[in-house]
Structures are given as C-alpha cells and as structure tokens.
Write a protein that holds these residues in place. Structure first.
Motif, mmCIF file in Angstrom:
data_model
loop_
_atom_site.group_PDB
_atom_site.id
_atom_site.type_symbol
_atom_site.label_atom_id
_atom_site.label_comp_id
_atom_site.label_asym_id
_atom_site.label_seq_id
_atom_site.Cartn_x
_atom_site.Cartn_y
_atom_site.Cartn_z
ATOM 1 N N GLN A 175 0.829 -1.202 0.000
ATOM 2 C CA GLN A 175 0.000 0.000 0.000
ATOM 3 C C GLN A 175 0.864 1.254 0.000
ATOM 4 O OE1 GLN A 175 -3.261 0.420 2.948
ATOM 5 N NE2 GLN A 175 -2.379 2.421 3.425
ATOM 6 N N LEU A 176 1.908 1.261 0.822
ATOM 7 C CA LEU A 176 2.775 2.434 0.886
ATOM 8 C C LEU A 176 3.499 2.661 -0.437
ATOM 9 C CD1 LEU A 176 4.328 2.153 4.466
ATOM 10 C CD2 LEU A 176 2.570 3.741 3.681
ATOM 11 N N GLY A 219 8.958 2.633 4.709
ATOM 12 C CA GLY A 219 8.607 1.232 4.870
ATOM 13 C C GLY A 219 7.539 1.028 5.921
ATOM 14 N N GLU A 220 7.400 1.994 6.836
ATOM 15 C CA GLU A 220 6.382 1.934 7.879
ATOM 16 C C GLU A 220 5.399 3.086 7.774
ATOM 17 O OE1 GLU A 220 8.515 1.904 11.524
ATOM 18 O OE2 GLU A 220 9.218 -0.161 11.293
ATOM 19 N N ARG A 222 -8.398 8.432 -0.937
ATOM 20 C CA ARG A 222 -8.370 7.165 -1.677
ATOM 21 C C ARG A 222 -7.744 6.034 -0.862
ATOM 22 N NH1 ARG A 222 -6.710 10.520 -5.795
ATOM 23 N NH2 ARG A 222 -4.574 9.764 -5.702
ATOM 24 N N TYR A 223 -6.913 6.395 0.111
ATOM 25 C CA TYR A 223 -6.272 5.407 0.983
ATOM 26 C C TYR A 223 -6.704 5.703 2.426
ATOM 27 C CZ TYR A 223 -3.234 4.135 -2.945
ATOM 28 O OH TYR A 223 -2.748 3.701 -4.161
ATOM 29 N N PRO A 224 -7.898 5.287 2.816
ATOM 30 C CA PRO A 224 -8.452 5.716 4.106
ATOM 31 C C PRO A 224 -7.928 4.955 5.314
ATOM 32 C CG PRO A 224 -10.021 4.309 2.965
ATOM 33 C CD PRO A 224 -8.870 4.509 2.017
ATOM 34 N N VAL A 239 2.573 13.155 7.868
ATOM 35 C CA VAL A 239 3.044 11.792 8.120
ATOM 36 C C VAL A 239 1.854 10.844 8.070
ATOM 37 C CG1 VAL A 239 4.284 10.284 9.717
ATOM 38 C CG2 VAL A 239 4.879 12.729 9.586
ATOM 39 N N VAL A 240 1.911 9.893 7.143
ATOM 40 C CA VAL A 240 0.820 8.931 6.922
ATOM 41 C C VAL A 240 1.214 7.614 7.580
ATOM 42 C CG1 VAL A 240 -0.617 7.791 5.209
ATOM 43 C CG2 VAL A 240 0.335 10.071 4.729
ATOM 44 N N ILE A 241 0.422 7.183 8.565
ATOM 45 C CA ILE A 241 0.745 5.998 9.345
ATOM 46 C C ILE A 241 -0.334 4.937 9.115
ATOM 47 C CG2 ILE A 241 1.206 5.125 11.674
ATOM 48 C CD1 ILE A 241 1.715 8.107 12.471
ATOM 49 N N PRO A 242 -0.020 3.862 8.391
ATOM 50 C CA PRO A 242 -1.030 2.828 8.118
ATOM 51 C C PRO A 242 -1.571 2.210 9.399
ATOM 52 C CG PRO A 242 0.911 2.527 6.734
ATOM 53 C CD PRO A 242 1.275 3.547 7.770
ATOM 54 N N ASN A 243 -2.875 1.934 9.411
ATOM 55 C CA ASN A 243 -3.474 1.227 10.539
ATOM 56 C C ASN A 243 -3.038 -0.232 10.481
ATOM 57 O OD1 ASN A 243 -4.814 3.593 11.258
ATOM 58 N ND2 ASN A 243 -6.619 3.067 10.031
ATOM 59 N N GLN A 244 -2.739 -0.798 11.636
ATOM 60 C CA GLN A 244 -2.237 -2.170 11.701
ATOM 61 C C GLN A 244 -3.362 -3.194 11.713
ATOM 62 O OE1 GLN A 244 1.108 -2.871 11.567
ATOM 63 N NE2 GLN A 244 1.356 -0.662 11.275
ATOM 64 N N GLY A 245 -4.546 -2.761 12.099
ATOM 65 C CA GLY A 245 -5.650 -3.708 12.232
ATOM 66 C C GLY A 245 -6.332 -4.005 10.915
#
Length: 218
Positions: free
Chosen positions: A77-78, A100-101, A137-139, A212-218
C-alpha cells in the motif's frame, strides 16, 4: 530449541533484515519496493511476539505467516500510495519519503508560507488538495501534521508558529475530505532539525511542515 533461543534468533533476524537496507532507499523520491521488507519484518516480529507470550511451534508458524501477510500488504500500500503522490505533485520542492512503515510528505516553509505567516500560499493550496485526495483514496491510515522551524528567533514564538502552520495545513486536508478523526496536529518548533542550523541551506531544510501517513495495523 528453547523458547529463549527462539526469541533471540527471531529478534536477531529482525535486526539483520533492517540492517541490510540498501542505502539507495534513503532517496526520498526513488521508487523502491517496501512490500518485501515489510513482509519479512512482519513475519519475524509476529513469530517473536507469539514465542514471547507462550505460543507453541504451530502457533509461532501461524503468527509468522499472518505477520508476513500484514507487513506485505502495508508495504505494498505504501509503495502504491507514494508512487501516486510523486506522480500527482507538481512542485519539485515537495518530497515524499517512504520509510517502509509510513509516508512523510514534506512541505518546505519557503514555498508554503510567507515569512512569519501561517497562511498557506495560494500556489500551494492545490498541492495540499492533491495530498488530501490521495489520503481519501487510501483511508486505512492516521495522519500527523507536524510543524517545524529553524532555531532563529525566540524558541517559544517558533513553537507557536509551528503549531499554527501545522493547523493551517491540517485544515486544508480536512476541507479536502480527510476525516477529522484521522488528523493530529503537532508543533515541534526547533526541536527536530533535519539539517544544521549553522547554514542558511540547513535552516531552510528545517523550516517545514510534514504530513506523516501511518497505516493502521488492524
């Protein structure tokens, strides 16, 4: 193999994977895949957590597989999100870094604000709007908007200015459709320089707002 030895090997593997990163990946505008790295680290750390909490061999293997899948999905996704942002943003002064994160979109002060102002310049509003479109687009992420300054002038004033600038950018993101619950604004003032404050060039790099875009882990 004892659990302690298993954990030690797993954590050692995570360190080794992280340490083998190609220095070229530090180029903020290079399209390097992070999906494989995310999958490896996710698998190692998922297995490590299971081992620490008492999981048996089968559970460790399942946790490793689940962690690898999750890490690979986040990395993929990133990669896609960063590539789209770089293609959409027209101003060469804006950088997109994929760690990467998380993604870090850096808006230099000198192109974003007038001196001592926290009003985003009209010429940059469309660029921030493009970032907002991308985030919509990337919620599946949270977003920190962080203001930074150089060390010139009063530290208390700089801190307040960094907060107001972060808030101004966050307001534009929200106006572009990014949900309020995803956004956090932070002022750092002069606390986190990325270059030396001893030169004009270094101070210019330190004056910035980062998205800073931090992907949700769940």
């Amino acid at each position: 193999m004892t659990r302690k030895l298993t954990v030690a090997l797993l954590l050692g593997g995570a360190v080794a994977v992280a340490g083998c990163t190609d220095p070229a990946l530090l180029d903020p505008n290079a399209d390097h895949s992070k999906a494989q790295q995310g999958a490896l680290l996710g698998g190692v750390l998922g297995a490590g957590v299971t081992a620490v909490t008492g999981g048996g061999g089968k559970n460790i293997a399942l946790a490793a597989a689940a962690g690898a899948v999750a890490g690979g999905l986040i990395g993929n996704q990133l990669d896609k999100q960063a590539a789209e942002l770089r293609a959409q943003l027209a101003n060469d002064g804006i950088t997109v870094t994929n760690t990467g994160e998380q993604l870090v979109v850096s808006l230099p002060q000198d192109i974003t604000f007038d001196t001592d102002s926290y009003t985003v310049r009209p010429s940059l509003r469309s660029e921030v709007g493009k970032v907002a479109d991308n985030l919509v687009r990337y919620p599946n992420s949270s977003v920190q908007v962080i203001g930074h300054t150089d060390n010139q002038g009063d530290a208390t004033y700089n801190f307040g200015l960094s907060q107001r600038r972060a808030g101004a950018v966050a307001d534009l993101l929200q106006a572009g459709g990014v949900g309020y619950g995803r956004l956090q604004t932070i002022g750092r003032g002069e606390e986190q320089p990325v270059a030396s404050n001893l030169t004009p060039e270094g101070r210019a790099q330190n004056r910035r707002v980062e998205i800073v875009v931090i992907p949700n882990q769940g």
